[in-house]
Design an enzyme around this catalytic site. Sequence first.
Site, short mmCIF file in Angstrom:
data_model
loop_
_atom_site.label_atom_id
_atom_site.label_comp_id
_atom_site.label_asym_id
_atom_site.label_seq_id
_atom_site.Cartn_x
_atom_site.Cartn_y
_atom_site.Cartn_z
N GLU A 158 0.82 -1.21 0.00
CA GLU A 158 0.00 0.00 0.00
C GLU A 158 0.86 1.26 0.00
OE1 GLU A 158 -3.10 0.24 -0.55
OE2 GLU A 158 -3.52 -1.91 -0.50
N GLY A 217 9.85 8.39 -6.54
CA GLY A 217 9.41 9.73 -6.17
C GLY A 217 8.74 9.76 -4.81
N TYR A 221 -6.70 5.88 4.66
CA TYR A 221 -6.80 4.88 3.60
C TYR A 221 -5.94 3.65 3.91
CZ TYR A 221 -5.54 2.29 -0.51
OH TYR A 221 -5.27 1.25 -1.36
N ASP A 229 -10.18 5.75 -1.73
CA ASP A 229 -9.08 6.29 -2.53
C ASP A 229 -9.66 6.88 -3.81
OD1 ASP A 229 -9.70 4.12 -4.14
OD2 ASP A 229 -7.61 3.44 -4.35
#
Length: 358
Positions: free
Chosen positions: A38, A82, A121, A139
């Site tokens: 996740e 990133g 989430y 989400d």
Amino acid sequence: MNTDTINFSYRLIDWYGSHKRELPWRNTSDPYIIWLSEIILQQTRVQQGLPYFNRFIDSYPTVNDLAKAPEQEVLRLWQGLGYYSRARNLHACAKIVVEEFGGRFPSNYKELLRLKGVGKYTAAAIASFAFREKVPVIDGNVYRVLSRIFGIKEDILGAKAYSTFYKVASELISDDRPDTFNQAIMEFGALHCTPNSPACDSCPFNSMCYAFAHKQQNALPVKQKKVKVKKRYFHYMVVSHNGNIFMKERGPKDIWQGLYDFYLIEKDRFLDTNDLLNDPLINIMLKGGATLEEESKEYKHVLTHQRIFAKFYHLNSRHVNDLKDALRELRMGFFSIEEIKNLPKPILIDNYLNEHFF
């Protein structure tokens, strides 16, 4: 909602059984594997994130292994994904799980929210997938599916959006299969009810879908706030000496914290080369016999809220004695090519090095 919603979860789970992708973090109740997947998949497509997930599992099979790893090693393994704060939070969270929870993840939504980098989430995903707690995940995919099917016109970037969609999802989620329901609704948004060109004609919900009936697929979900994009112009001075290159670790309060790059001159536009060479440090190098050997092409690097435009200027320095004090203040050091390969670097820097030095 109309009465058709009673069968929503059953139809959704049925669709999932026939269309789901086989992914390594599914069909497991191991909270470490679920948490790791996740975190990696935040802001990242499955196709891009899967190789990183496999590398992390290979390098750190357990949360204890990850907690013991050096931060630079974790950042290096993350390189290219990133949002490097995710990697630092990942590492910090692993340490918390080991030090405060004895290497075992909390087993409920409320306690999971206490972990570093674990928001609503992620906590809901772990709680439902690993422990089958009846808590819905919200989400981007879930916003899109629910807004289109049920005609919810709440701006998903607004302050009330989460609570609105959470309430709807809580009414729909399966009592006995909350884990499968959550996987299914996210998968449905990712594969079927996509942002562009959703497969409405073959959709199992098209008879009850508000967006399909009113041709509102492109209007839902509502997303009114525009993200302001900042443009930044980076002039990187790549100083080499006897095959080694000056690099520095980036500090806090900006992008790429903890990663390594070169001496940087940032302006609101690209400068002429002569203007750049008037920089005090560059002046010292030129007076000491350094020569400008190459000016690179323009590189562009896209971040969520920023556009980085960069040029690299390769200076070969014959003498470094005059630079030592200045470099010490800048916390820069010399690194060999082999050492640089093992340093965590922004993908922009890695691309340049691959083209010119590696």
